[in-house]
Scaffold this active site. Structure first.
Site, PDB file in Angstrom:
ATOM      1  N   ASP A  64      35.281  46.445  45.607  1.00 22.94           N
ATOM      2  CA  ASP A  64      36.545  46.938  45.175  1.00 22.94           C
ATOM      3  C   ASP A  64      36.328  48.409  44.956  1.00 22.94           C
ATOM      4  OD1 ASP A  64      39.026  47.129  44.340  1.00 22.94           O
ATOM      5  OD2 ASP A  64      38.898  45.789  42.676  1.00 22.94           O
TER       6      ASP A  64
HETATM    7  C1  BGC Z   1      42.279  46.643  43.222  1.00 16.90           C
HETATM    8  C2  BGC Z   1      42.159  45.702  44.673  1.00 16.90           C
HETATM    9  C3  BGC Z   1      42.764  46.534  45.544  1.00 16.90           C
HETATM   10  C4  BGC Z   1      42.253  48.200  45.802  1.00 16.90           C
HETATM   11  C5  BGC Z   1      42.806  48.928  46.604  1.00 16.90           C
HETATM   12  C6  BGC Z   1      41.685  48.124  43.240  1.00 16.90           C
HETATM   13  O1  BGC Z   1      42.223  48.829  41.969  1.00 16.90           O
HETATM   14  O2  BGC Z   1      41.539  45.998  42.144  1.00 16.90           O
HETATM   15  O3  BGC Z   1      42.763  44.782  44.238  1.00 16.90           O
HETATM   16  O4  BGC Z   1      42.816  45.991  46.909  1.00 16.90           O
HETATM   17  O5  BGC Z   1      42.454  48.866  44.287  1.00 16.90           O
HETATM   18  O6  BGC Z   1      43.963  49.483  46.398  1.00 16.90           O
END
Ligand code: BGC
Length: 793
Positions: free
Chosen positions: A239
């Site tokens: 993530d």
């Molecule tokens: C989220 C993800 C997301 C990523 C990119 C993170 O804060 O938990 O689900 O895909 O950001 O935006």
């Protein structure tokens, strides 16, 4: 370019990797920028564009961020996962997935960051709207369909967040303590289904820790379960800013760090290679998977082309999907609206819709339908309208109430829209309670007093407490319906579409009655899942605590007679059949749900668990048969002692119904089996004591990670423990606020505050590139940790 077999692709990728220098290989392990992987132009390997997800694309071509603050190019905003799941319709999810895939291709996106498939452990989870269900079977079915849909268009899907990311507060360093059986049966089972049945191209590791290990560094989760047991051969991506220890991640099987940390980790990876802590084979395996993904994306692009997406068709699909996910909770016959008499529409959300949730999933819609416009199209300007409350806060006033009362009293029927304002639920933080804004609760009283023929429509991403649920003539849960949610809602209210939805989650009477409430969103560094499997209907049904509205509930506009339940097959491979006859006054559909109850279990098991479902659509008077298959896993428990799924011999009751509490027929089958399940003492109640929890865990309950001394894993907000740190924190807030151009009162304000306060200090290194590297951070930590005299706590 022809499509390669997985073996050919892996061989080609590994051949490319073998020609790279060590520095090039290390460089491949982290993104080139916020959204792209590192390209190898000399080898014909392009950068892969990854983009949120999950219910629409968030392609940023200017400023970038992972919390939905900066602008993104217009894309269809489909209903959010909570709405899509409520449709209980894998075919529809596959259609939405395919439409997402086509839009992704048209925008040059190679991997869609979705679907999100964490279990809704507690309805207060801020990101509940982005997840499917409290139940792993339904979650797995939805995710499988959506992944297949996306990937049918030559674009990769990335299921997330693996694993056990069930609350937002402190998600970046929260240690989630969960017993192994609950982990397997509740939190991993949905991922297992999607990974083994739909083979997503990528899996995103979660921010949090699981039983003491960062999810992206957990050999148990990644090397052991995901790759070893489930045979996942795709890419594991972190993530955004989740990486805590890159070498440890590499060892466990985390291939790609996102976004780019501008080489911040490279020296540590190189040192780990020198020391033998990471092997060349592990480095090469990760690089091979990054290159393999790029090859796959290129093949997909070549095969499918990049024709512009049909946005009008996608809007129509979003509308159909929103109606299909709309749940009719109660109805005394007022719905569908007859079209006779005068209508008042009350509620600011009818004009300023809430149709998606805040955070990384925020989509810039191509169009936006409102309920008010859609109702005016049907009923003309004679339709009365009153806002009733402020859409930003949900607060009402004496004037707004008076206006609403007058409009309600003068109309033959009222449609009152209430729900959660955007700030009440968001990625980044959880809800402290499950109530609607007080002003809206008052409005419900006032309007239903003034006119009992009131239809209350809820727009929200997760269950709310509905103490007043029996006041209105009908209650509709519209959830967050995406850009066409307004017109879809009008379709349902006016009877042009049926309310197709069934709840994919339980609505408790009160949040406090849920065992998970005892350990939810409170501690900064640890959460203990002492309730084990007692989440959602598993809790309500096992402990006899009736919810306000149960899992699987949802009415339609017609009625069905159920008959002729039969079970055929051998052992655990059974087919359950039941006949439904449409006995109502119009065509419609029903969702047949199949729950399995273990009659003779030697282990404590939930009263019943969903193991199959099917939607059937029938014309007026028509009869049709539904067939639902069961297999070994439908009966199995996870036996911790032998790390195996076992089926106990004995009787099982197969229950079919229109909801978890509206069971229409059942049959008992006897399953023969030689499996011997290891006896385990069950906690006396729904919440394990210290000793009971330790027994389930197989070791003493770990103490929570301390907040002091500060480490690379400490959150920026932890700086506030010292005088110097408080000043640094204020400065960081100021800089971040400016950088993200946050205005006073910005709806994203609370999320940005939480994101900053909870960002680990190591994240600052990743975020700032190498301007503030790990050496600087270590030096700063040494100074800050000396400032103990100034400690606040
Ligand atoms: C989220 C993800 C997301 C990523 C990119 C993170 O804060 O938990 O689900 O895909 O950001 O935006």
């Amino acid at each position: 370019m022809s499509v390669m077999t997985p073996q050919e692709r892996a061989a080609r990728a590994s051949q490319i990797v073998s020609g790279l220098s060590r520095t090039q290989k290390i460089g491949l392990l982290s993104g080139a920028d916020f959204w792209h992987t590192t390209a190898l132009p000399q080898h014909g390997i392009g950068a892969v564009h990854l983009s949120d997800g999950p219910h629409g694309l968030r392609v940023q071509d200017g400023a970038v961020d992972h919390v939905g603050q900066a602008a993104s190019v217009p894309a269809t905003c489909f209903p959010t996962a909570v709405t899509l799941a409520s449709a209980w319709d894998p075919d529809l999810l596959a259609e939405v997935g395919a439409a997402l895939g086509r839009e992704a291709r048209a925008l040059g996106v190679g991997v869609v960051l979705g679907p999100g498939m964490n279990i809704k452990r507690h309805p207060g989870g801020g990101r509940s709207f982005e997840y499917f269900s409290e139940d792993p079977f339904l979650t797995g079915a939805c995710a499988t369909a959506m992944v297949r849909g996306i990937q049918s268009e030559g674009v990769g899907a990335c299921v997330k967040h693996f694993a056990v990311n069930n609350q937002e507060s402190n998600r970046m360093r929260l240690d989630t303590i969960v017993d192994p059986r609950t982990l397997r049966e509740l939190y991993l089972a949905g991922f297992e289904t999607a990974v083994t049945r739909a083979a997503p191209w990528a899996v995103m590791s979660a921010y949090n820790l699981v039983n003491g290990e960062h999810a992206g560094e957990s050999r148990t989760l990644l090397a052991g379960i995901l790759r070893g047991e489930w045979g996942f051969d795709g890419l594991v991506v972190s993530d955004w800013f989740a990486v805590a220890d890159r070498p440890a991640g590499l060892r466990a099987g985390l291939d790609l760090e996102m976004p780019s940390s501008s080489g911040a980790w490279d020296a540590r990876v190189a040192a780990a290679l020198d020391a033998g802590a990471v092997t060349v084979a592990e480095l090469d395996a990760a690089c091979t998977r990054v290159v393999g993904l790029a090859l796959r994306v290129a093949e997909g692009k070549a095969a499918a082309g990049a024709a512009p997406a049909d946005l009008a068709a996608n809007h129509a699909l979003a509308r159909r999907a929103a109606a299909a996910g709309t749940v009719l909770l109660s109805n005394d016959g007022v719905l569908p609206l007859s079209g006779e008499g005068t209508i008042a529409v009350i509620g600011a959300f009818a004009r300023t819709p809430r149709y998606q949730g805040a955070g990384s999933s925020l989509v810039n819609p191509t169009r936006l339908d409102t309920l008010l416009d859609a109702m005016r199209e049907r009923h003309g300007e004679t339709l009365a309208w009153a806002p009733g409350y402020d859409p930003d806060t949900g607060a009402t006033s004496v004037d707004l109430l008076a206006q609403a009362r007058a409009a309600a009293a003068a109309a033959d029927v009222v449609v009152l829209v209430v729900g959660l304002p955007a700030r009440a639920e968001s990625e980044g933080y959880d809800r402290p309670h499950l109530r609607l804004p007080v002003g809206q609760e008052t409005l419900v009283q006032v309007v239903t007093d003034a006119n009992p023929r009131t239809v209350v429509v809820l727009v929200n991403g997760a269950p709310v407490e509905l103490g007043w649920a029996d006041r209105p003539a009908a209650l509709v849960e519209a959830y967050l319906g995406g850009q066409a949610g307004g017109s879809a809602l009008a379709d349902v209210l006016c009877g042009d579409a049926e309310p197709g939805g069934r709840l994919a989650e339980s609505f408790p009477v009160a949040g406090e009655e849920l065992p998970a409430s005892a350990n939810f969103s409170a501690h900064p560094t640890q959460v203990q899942y002492r309730e084990g499997p007692w989440v959602g209907y598993r809790f309500h049904d096992t402990f006899g605590v009736a919810p306000r509205f149960c899992f699987g509930h949802g009415l339609g506009y017609t009625s069905f007679a159920w008959s002729d339940l039969s079970v055929e097959g051998d052992g655990t491979d059974l087919t359950v059949r039941v006949t439904l006859t449409n006995t109502g006054s119009r065509a419609g559909s029903e969702v047949v749900q199949l729950y399995v109850h273990d009659v003779t279990s030697s282990l404590r098991r939930p009263e019943q668990e969903l193991k199959g479902f099917a939607r059937i659509r029938l014309e007026l008077g028509e009869a049709g048969q539904v067939a639902i298959g069961l297999d070994r896993r439908s009966f199995a428990v996870y036996d911790v002692a032998t790390a195996a799924w076992l089926v106990e011999a004995g009787e099982y009751e197969l229950r079919v119904g229109a909801s978890s509490r509206d069971l229409r027929a059942s049959a008992v089958v006897t399953v023969a089996s030689d499996d011997v399940v290891t006896p385990v003492a069950a906690p006396a109640g729904p919440l394990a004591s210290d000793a009971e929890f330790a027994a389930l865990l197989g070791h003493p309950v770990p103490t929570a990670p301390p907040l002091w001394p500060l480490t690379e894993d400490s959150a920026i907000g932890d700086l506030r423990q010292t005088w110097l740190g408080r000043r640094l924190y204020a400065l960081a807030n100021l800089v971040a606020g400016r950088r993200l151009a946050l205005d006073e009162g910005d709806a994203n304000g609370p999320m940005m505050e939480a994101a900053l306060a909870e960002m680990p200090l190591r994240g600052v290194v990743a975020y700032t590139g190498r301007r503030f590297g790990f050496t600087h951070l270590q030096a700063a930590l040494a100074v800050l940790n000396r400032a103990t005299i100034r400690r606040r706590r």
